[in-house]
Structure formats: structure tokens, C-alpha cells
Scaffold this active site. Structure first.
Site, PDB file in Angstrom:
ATOM      1  N   HIS A 160      -0.869   5.516   7.457  1.00 35.18           N
ATOM      2  CA  HIS A 160      -2.237   5.233   6.282  1.00 35.18           C
ATOM      3  C   HIS A 160      -1.798   4.110   6.258  1.00 35.18           C
ATOM      4  O   HIS A 160      -2.037   3.639   6.100  1.00 35.18           O
ATOM      5  CB  HIS A 160      -2.223   6.592   5.260  1.00 35.18           C
ATOM      6  CG  HIS A 160      -3.030   6.601   4.192  1.00 35.18           C
ATOM      7  ND1 HIS A 160      -4.348   5.539   4.475  1.00 35.18           N
ATOM      8  CD2 HIS A 160      -3.890   7.245   3.181  1.00 35.18           C
ATOM      9  CE1 HIS A 160      -5.777   5.663   3.548  1.00 35.18           C
ATOM     10  NE2 HIS A 160      -5.470   6.847   3.468  1.00 35.18           N
TER      11      HIS A 160
ATOM     12  N   HIS B  68      -9.650   1.044  14.382  1.00 34.01           N
ATOM     13  CA  HIS B  68      -9.446   2.019  12.922  1.00 34.01           C
ATOM     14  C   HIS B  68     -10.671   3.387  13.015  1.00 34.01           C
ATOM     15  O   HIS B  68     -11.359   3.560  14.082  1.00 34.01           O
ATOM     16  CB  HIS B  68     -10.179   1.250  11.728  1.00 34.01           C
ATOM     17  CG  HIS B  68      -9.744   2.000  10.196  1.00 34.01           C
ATOM     18  ND1 HIS B  68     -11.116   2.836   9.830  1.00 34.01           N
ATOM     19  CD2 HIS B  68     -10.060   1.299   9.695  1.00 34.01           C
ATOM     20  CE1 HIS B  68     -10.950   3.240   8.869  1.00 34.01           C
ATOM     21  NE2 HIS B  68      -9.978   2.598   8.512  1.00 34.01           N
TER      22      HIS B  68
ATOM     23  N   ASP C 247      -5.079  -4.144   7.776  1.00 32.20           N
ATOM     24  CA  ASP C 247      -3.547  -4.378   7.911  1.00 32.20           C
ATOM     25  C   ASP C 247      -3.071  -4.943   8.237  1.00 32.20           C
ATOM     26  O   ASP C 247      -1.767  -5.432   7.758  1.00 32.20           O
ATOM     27  CB  ASP C 247      -2.866  -3.005   8.423  1.00 32.20           C
ATOM     28  CG  ASP C 247      -3.476  -1.265   6.989  1.00 32.20           C
ATOM     29  OD1 ASP C 247      -3.462  -1.802   6.016  1.00 32.20           O
ATOM     30  OD2 ASP C 247      -3.782   0.140   8.153  1.00 32.20           O
TER      31      ASP C 247
HETATM   32  C1  MLT Z   1      -8.596   3.221   3.607  1.00 28.68           C
HETATM   33  O1  MLT Z   1      -8.492   1.970   4.103  1.00 28.68           O
HETATM   34  O2  MLT Z   1      -7.493   3.614   3.344  1.00 28.68           O
HETATM   35  C2  MLT Z   1      -7.350   3.071   5.436  1.00 28.68           C
HETATM   36  O3  MLT Z   1      -8.442   1.139   6.068  1.00 28.68           O
HETATM   37  C3  MLT Z   1      -7.782   4.488   6.437  1.00 28.68           C
HETATM   38  C4  MLT Z   1      -8.965   4.888   6.405  1.00 28.68           C
HETATM   39  O4  MLT Z   1     -10.516   4.786   5.933  1.00 28.68           O
HETATM   40  O5  MLT Z   1      -8.760   5.833   6.779  1.00 28.68           O
END
Ligand code: MLT
Length: 435
Positions: free
Chosen positions: A268, A307, A363
Site C-alpha cells: 500500500h 493498480h 508511487d
Molecule cells: C491509494 O492511494 O490509496 C493507493 O493508490 C491504493 C489504492 O487506491 O488501492
């Protein structure tokens, strides 16, 4: 008019059921009536990792993963990043509208007045080992806040809730900065309310012996943009944790500490740290093609790509990349950027990745900026947790005001032993030792 129902035929019994459809979903509880006989428990749905289950209705954040769209309360993320401050976006996420100018000043002022932490909490932080991971310090200190504000347990009291929200948004940068200073063995710097939110954070991080710290405006505004991009992302793992713990009516400090703990995981919030590690391993731009081949042979993973919800370019990644250019004008270019861009160029032209819909996510570039700004990788997740605090709180508020929500309690498919009995004669009981 088309009927908004789903006709289900149970081939075990030959019975049919007309299940209502609701906003493109079927209510899982509607399946419970489908039974083979009156003793039968009824059908359940099985969905490990919530791959296709909506756990709530929400009006906070909208994502269209196929088109690469992200909106907070209807506003495109690109417009918010371009024109708003992080605190205004925080207000938007929490209360549904952007604040008018006067309200915006008042709101920033209120948040600013909650930046101090109790001296005992500071002492608590001093107790960590010199090499404690800042994210572990962050999680523990946020949960310790619960012991300072026992009235926070009254989660149904909307007025009390508002104060905890202000406290949390005000205090998380202070806790984050103290964790950072602790890891460097530097004395903590008290918040200075004359600064704006991100400037104050930079002041608490980097002020040394100067009488007045001057935050670099380009870096402060870049950080503000990064905070906007990270503020919420609908029902991700940590938001779901916030809602799950919050559904038991734990106070917001405890719920938020749990959410931050979820964020700490490398799958995460810890992912950008992994991207930097990967770029280090690649080493040079000329090393990219060989690395891509290794990924395709399944020998390693391409970090920062793909993602769960985006099957297109993560819109946040595009903004992070633009922001990187601004930051590098001040800090000089992080050599890892060239490797990252080459990796992106090759991967986006390679059918192996496009067929799998693997595009850069947020990320991929954020770690490169943070490193150029002077942060060590173990601070990256803490930098994510500061703005995400707003999203967690918005999700928590929405949960508590939703009459349909109850304590979160999934079901299971039991795969263990059926009833069995201890063999007789039973193994001899070991006597309990008395000290
Ligand atoms: C987030 O911003 O929390 C991450 O991209 C992870 C997600 O959305 O699953």
C-alpha cells in the site's frame, strides 16, 4: 421501461428469484433467501480481497479506473492540484464543498491552532530507539493521542467529532516531523503558526540554528500539491481499515492509527520506497532494457506500475511527474528520474505491459521527488499518511452518518474439520503449575 432486476434460477431446486438491482449492484443479503430447504443458511457471496464488492455508498471520491479519472466531490484532481490549497481540499473532502474565502481563512486558522502536541506526548516519542522506523513512531503516537482526549470516544457527538478532526489534521505534521528529527538525533522544532500548513511542516523538519526558517516556496507548493494528490482514494486498504475499526465505534485516534498501520504495508503506502529500491537495482539508463526482459520472464516485479482500480495511467502520476520538474529546478535533477522515464517509455511501448494494462501509478514518481527534497525512503509513507489523514477522517465521518452501516463483520466459508470428539480415554491433563 427496462426492469431493474436480475432473474436468478437455482438449478438445485428449480426455483427462480427476481432480485432488485440497485445502482449496478445486487445486495448480497438478497441472496440469503436462496435456500435448498428451510434449514439451509442461504446463499452467500464469496469475494476474497473485495475484488468485486462495494462495501459502502460514498459521495467523497470518484474513480473511473478504465478512463484514468479521479475526482474529489466532483472536482477533477487536475483542477484541484492546479488551483487549490491542500487545506481547502481537506475542507472539500470533509464537508462536501470548497470553502468560500473567509471560511477558508478561518478553517486554516483553526487547524493551525491544533498543531501543538502535549509535552508528555513529546516525551513519549523521545522514548523510541534512535533507529525506530518513523512510520512505527507515527502509528504508535497517533494511537497514544487517544489517551489525551478521552471525550473522543463519544463518536456519535458531531461537535466532539469536529474537534478531533481539527486536532488530527493539525497534529499529524508535528508528529511526522518529530519522528523525522528523532531518526536524525535532532531536537524537535515546535510548530510556528505564522506559517501555512506545508511551510510549517518544512519548518519543523528542517529548521536548524537560524532564528527564522525560510521555507522554499517552490518546495512548499510542490508538497502541497503532493498532499492534495494523496488526500483520498476511495475504498483503498487503509480507508477500509479506518471504516472497519471505526464501525466498532473505536475513537478516531485509534481508528486512524489502525488505518496508518495498513498504509505502512509495502503493498500500500510503502510502494514508493520499493520503486526507489528497484531504480537503484537497475542502476543506469542502459540497464533498463535488460531489467524489462527480467520482468517479462517473471524473475522480478515492475514496481510502481499497475493498480487494482486503474487500468489506465493513474492521473496522479501525471501530476507528480509535472511537479517533479518544478522541484528539480530547485534541488537539481534526481538521476533516478532518467531511469524511471526510460522505464516508462519502454514499458508503455511494449505489448507485454499494455496488454496487461500496466501503467505508472502514483508511487512511480513520488519517491523520486521526495528523495530530491531530502527525505530518506523510510519517511515516504509518513509523507503519505499526513494528507491521507483527511481522507480517513472523511470516510470515518461518512460511515458514522450512514444509517445502513453496522459493525463490519464478514462471513467465512469454513474449510476446517467437521465435528469430531477427543479420543477416550482423553490424554492426561497437565496439572497447572503453582508458583
Ligand atoms: C491509494 O492511494 O490509496 C493507493 O493508490 C491504493 C489504492 O487506491 O488501492
Amino acid at each position: 421501461m427496462k426492469e431493474e432486476t436480475l432473474l436468478v434460477r437455482d438449478n438445485r431446486t428449480g426455483k427462480t428469484y427476481d432480485l432488485p438491482l440497485f445502482k449496478g449492484t445486487v445486495r448480497a443479503m438478497d441472496f440469503r433467501q436462496i435456500k435448498t430447504d428451510p434449514e439451509d443458511f442461504g446463499l452467500m457471496t464469496y469475494d476474497p480481497a473485495f475484488m468485486n464488492t462495494a462495501s459502502t455508498m460514498s459521495s467523497i471520491t470518484f474513480i473511473d479506473g478504465d478512463k484514468g479519472i479521479l475526482r474529489y466531490r466532483g472536482y477533477p484532481i487536475e483542477e484541484l492540484a492546479e488551483t487549490c490549497s491542500f487545506l481547502d481540499v481537506a475542507y472539500l473532502l470533509l464537508f462536501g464543498e470548497l470553502p468560500p474565502a473567509e471560511e477558508s481563512r478561518e478553517w486554516a486558522d483553526k487547524v493551525n491552532h491544533h498543531t501543538m502536541i502535549h509535552e508528555n506526548l513529546k516525551k513519549f516519542m523521545e522514548g523510541f530507539r534512535h533507529d525506530a522506523h518513523p512510520m512505527g513512531m507515527f502509528v504508535s503516537t497517533v494511537s497514544a493521542l487517544s489517551t489525551f482526549y478521552p471525550e473522543a470516544r463519544d463518536v456519535k457527538n458531531k461537535q466532539a467529532r469536529k474537534i478531533q478532526i481539527l486536532r488530527l489534521i493539525g497534529k499529524v505534521p508535528t508528529i511526522a516531523a518529530y519522528a523525522y528529527r528523532h531518526s536524525l538525533g535532532l531536537p524537535y522544532v515546535y510548530p510556528d503558526n505564522a506559517f501555512g500548513y506545508t511551510e510549517n511542516f518544512l519548518n519543523m523538519l528542517w529548521r536548524m540554528t537560524e532564528t527564522r526558517y525560510k521555507p522554499n516556496p517552490v518546495l512548499a507548493s510542490a508538497l502541497d500539491v503532493l498532499f492534495i494528490l494523496h488526500a483520498d482514494h476511495e475504498q483503498n486498504c487503509s480507508a477500509n481499515t479506518m471504516r472497519c475499526v471505526g464501525s466498532a465505534h473505536a475513537d478516531p485516534y485509534l481508528s486512524l492509527a489502525a488505518a496508518a498501520a495498513a498504509l505502512a504495508g509495502p503493498l500500500h503506502g510503502g510502494a514508493n520506497e520499493e520503486v526507489l529500491r528497484m531504480l537503484d537495482e537497475i542502476g543506469t539508463v542502459s540497464g533498463v532494457p535488460a531489467f524489462v526482459e527480467k520482468v517479462k520472464r517473471g524473475e522480478c516485479k515492475l514496481m510502481g506500475f499497475g493498480h487494482r482500480v486503474y487500468k489506465n495511467y493513474d492521473p496522479r502520476a501525471r501530476i507528480v511527474k509535472q511537479t517533479a520538474e518544478e522541484v528539480f529546478k530547485v534541488t537539481g535533477v534526481n538521476p533516478k528520474l532518467e531511469i524511471a522515464m526510460e522505464l516508462e517509455r519502454i514499458a508503455l511501448r511494449d505489448e507485454y505491459f499494455t496488454r496487461r494494462k500496466l501503467y505508472p501509478n502514483v508511487d512511480f514518481y513520488s519517491g523520486i521527488i521526495y528523495q530530491a527534497m531530502g527525505f530518506s525512503p523510510d519517511m515516504f509513507t509518513v509523507l503519505f499518511a499526513i494528507p491521507r489523514t483527511v481522507g480517513w477522517l472523511a470516510q470515518w465521518q461518512e460511515l458514522l452518518d450512514d444509517p445502513e452501516q453496522k459493525i463490519a463483520r464478514p462471513r467465512q466459508i469454513f474449510t476446517g474439520q467437521a465435528l469430531r470428539h477427543v479420543a477416550t480415554p482423553a490424554p492426561e491433563k497437565v496439572p497447572v503449575a503453582v508458583a
